[in-house]
Enzyme design. Structure first.
Site, PDB file in Angstrom:
ATOM      1  N   ARG A  55     -18.469 -46.856   5.365  1.00  0.00           N
ATOM      2  CA  ARG A  55     -18.817 -48.168   4.810  1.00  0.00           C
ATOM      3  C   ARG A  55     -17.808 -49.214   5.289  1.00  0.00           C
ATOM      4  NH1 ARG A  55     -17.365 -49.806   0.047  1.00  0.00           N
ATOM      5  NH2 ARG A  55     -17.665 -47.844  -1.048  1.00  0.00           N
ATOM      6  N   TYR A 108     -35.460 -70.873   8.175  1.00  0.00           N
ATOM      7  CA  TYR A 108     -36.163 -69.627   7.840  1.00  0.00           C
ATOM      8  C   TYR A 108     -36.316 -69.512   6.311  1.00  0.00           C
ATOM      9  CZ  TYR A 108     -36.778 -64.484   8.040  1.00  0.00           C
ATOM     10  OH  TYR A 108     -37.228 -63.195   7.929  1.00  0.00           O
ATOM     11  N   ASP A 181     -27.690 -69.928  12.545  1.00  0.00           N
ATOM     12  CA  ASP A 181     -28.558 -68.758  12.689  1.00  0.00           C
ATOM     13  C   ASP A 181     -29.140 -68.857  14.102  1.00  0.00           C
ATOM     14  OD1 ASP A 181     -30.644 -66.939  12.827  1.00  0.00           O
ATOM     15  OD2 ASP A 181     -31.317 -67.277  10.772  1.00  0.00           O
ATOM     16  N   LYS A 204     -34.720 -58.516  16.094  1.00  0.00           N
ATOM     17  CA  LYS A 204     -35.565 -59.261  17.019  1.00  0.00           C
ATOM     18  C   LYS A 204     -35.195 -58.936  18.473  1.00  0.00           C
ATOM     19  CE  LYS A 204     -36.898 -60.968  13.079  1.00  0.00           C
ATOM     20  NZ  LYS A 204     -36.422 -62.216  12.517  1.00  0.00           N
TER      21      LYS A 204
END
Ligand SMILES: *Cc1c(COP(=O)(O)O)cnc(C)c1O
Length: 389
Positions: A55, A108, A181, A204
């Site tokens: 983690r 977005y 972004d 993407k």
């Protein structure tokens, strides 16, 4: 050693240190061990390098982070389980009660939700403008102390271009961070601007195959260092196997991105000449109102081509249903071409004025161009547009 013990302590295979795999192995392990307690304690005190718990850090995800940082032209990176995870953890890590965020109507949808609803619950305030409103940006930054400006370029779905030079200059002068972004532009673009943090959905273009999700935040070392502990506590880490798949996708990133841009431009030109189409939104077209700005800021214009059909929503629905090679679903940057209609794009929480600013009309259709042969895509569009008009 009895067999139930053996299956938990399998025979070790050592690869000699002078014998390298060409593809790094996947470190699909949660834990790492040192040779002694003393070494473990030295590691935990930060006195020696190594890995301990995935983690916090894992060699497979770390290699991806270093590669992504280099592609975007910055020093460091943190990867997360999804793009929105990177955005959520970054915004949570950067803000506190009473802070103010400047964001945009063209952002977005889930990011807008995060800022309005989630951060709003913790007393983080925001102002939402249109990305084209440079005067409003200047006035807002002058009127109130702002922690960060959160924006995108090109915007979704109508590919407005944010003026990166102007926005970052205004943000810097006001002491606000510029957080971009950069998913639509991709990892190789916009590195030359004074952006403090880049956010990406690796789902993407980076992965490219549409079979894995991931996200990243990229920036200079001290900003990423400041976020690292919060990211560890928030826990939305990327799994090593997903990191491996994304890194494999990156091997063909440039070939895919550029091939998709070539097809996107051809398709945009075809649509611009089609009688059923009122307007095409593609920054690579010289008719795009911000083509000059896009050409100054970008080397490649991306694979998103949007257009408004003269026949409005009825035509858009017929076109979407008739297309055979374009899948009717969200996302972008994958090998398959995709289509989304205005009705699928959300934005219902926007005011009438904000909807007007977003420039999405009833007849807006967004295409994401994949890796199919462009002649086939054009033929498919031709028959669907015939049926729509
Ligand atoms: C898809 C997308 C995201 C979210 O990424 P996920 O990996 O789907 O969580 C964020 N920003 C933009 C611009 C996107 O297109």
């Amino acid at each position: 050693m009895k067999k139930p013990t053996r299956v938990n302590h399998p025979p070790p295979v050592q690869v000699p240190t002078d014998n390298h795999p060409l593809v790094a192995p996947i470190y699909q392990t949660v834990k790492f061990e040192f040779e002694s307690l003393e070494d473990t304690e030295r590691f935990l005190r930060g006195e020696r390098p190594g890995f301990f718990y995935s983690r916090a850090a894992n060699p497979t995800t770390r290699q991806l982070e270093l590669l992504l940082a280099e592609l975007q032209g910055r020093a460091d990176c943190l990867v997360t389980a999804s793009g929105i995870g990177a955005i959520a953890q970054t915004l949570l890590g950067l803000t506190k009660q009473g802070d103010h965020i400047l964001c945009f109507v063209e952002t977005y949808n889930p990011s807008r939700y995060l800022i309005r609803r989630v951060l709003g619950r913790f007393g983080v305030r925001h102002t939402m403008l249109s990305i084209e409103d440079l005067t409003g940006i200047e006035q807002t930054l002058a009127a109130q102390k702002t922690r960060l400006v959160f924006f995108e370029s090109p915007t979704n779905p109508v590919t407005k271009i944010a003026d990166l030079g102007a926005i970052t200059r205004l943000a810097r002068a006001a002491g606000a961070l510029s957080v971009l972004d950069n998913t639509f532009a991709g990892l190789h673009q916009h590195g030359g601007y004074e952006i403090d943090l880049y956010l990406h959905s690796l789902t993407k273009y980076a992965s490219g195959a549409g079979d894995v999700m991931g996200g990243a935040v990229i920036g200079r070392a001290e900003l990423i260092r400041a976020l690292r502990n919060d990211f560890g506590a928030l826990g939305g880490i990327l799994d090593p196997h997903a990191a491996f798949l994304i890194q494999r996708g990156l091997r063909t990133y440039f070939l895919r991105y550029r091939a998709q841009c070539v097809s996107a431009l051809r398709i945009a030109e075809y649509l611009a000449a089609h009688p059923a189409v009122e307007r095409v939104h593609y920054p690579g077209l010289t008719s795009h109102p911000q083509h000059a700005l896009a050409a100054a800021q970008m080397q490649d214009f991306g694979s998103i081509v949007s257009f408004d059909l003269r026949g409005g929503s009825a035509a858009a629905r017929r076109c979407a249903d008739r297309l055979e090679l374009f899948a009717l679903t969200a996302s972008l940057g994958s090998a398959e071409s995709l289509i989304v209609t205005a009705q699928m794009m959300g934005g219902r929480e926007l005011s009438a004025e904000q909807q007007r600013q977003s420039a999405i009309s009833e007849g807006t259709v967004r295409l994401s161009i994949g890796l199919e042969d462009c002649d086939d895509l054009l033929a498919d569009l031709a028959q669907a547009l015939d049926a729509a008009s």
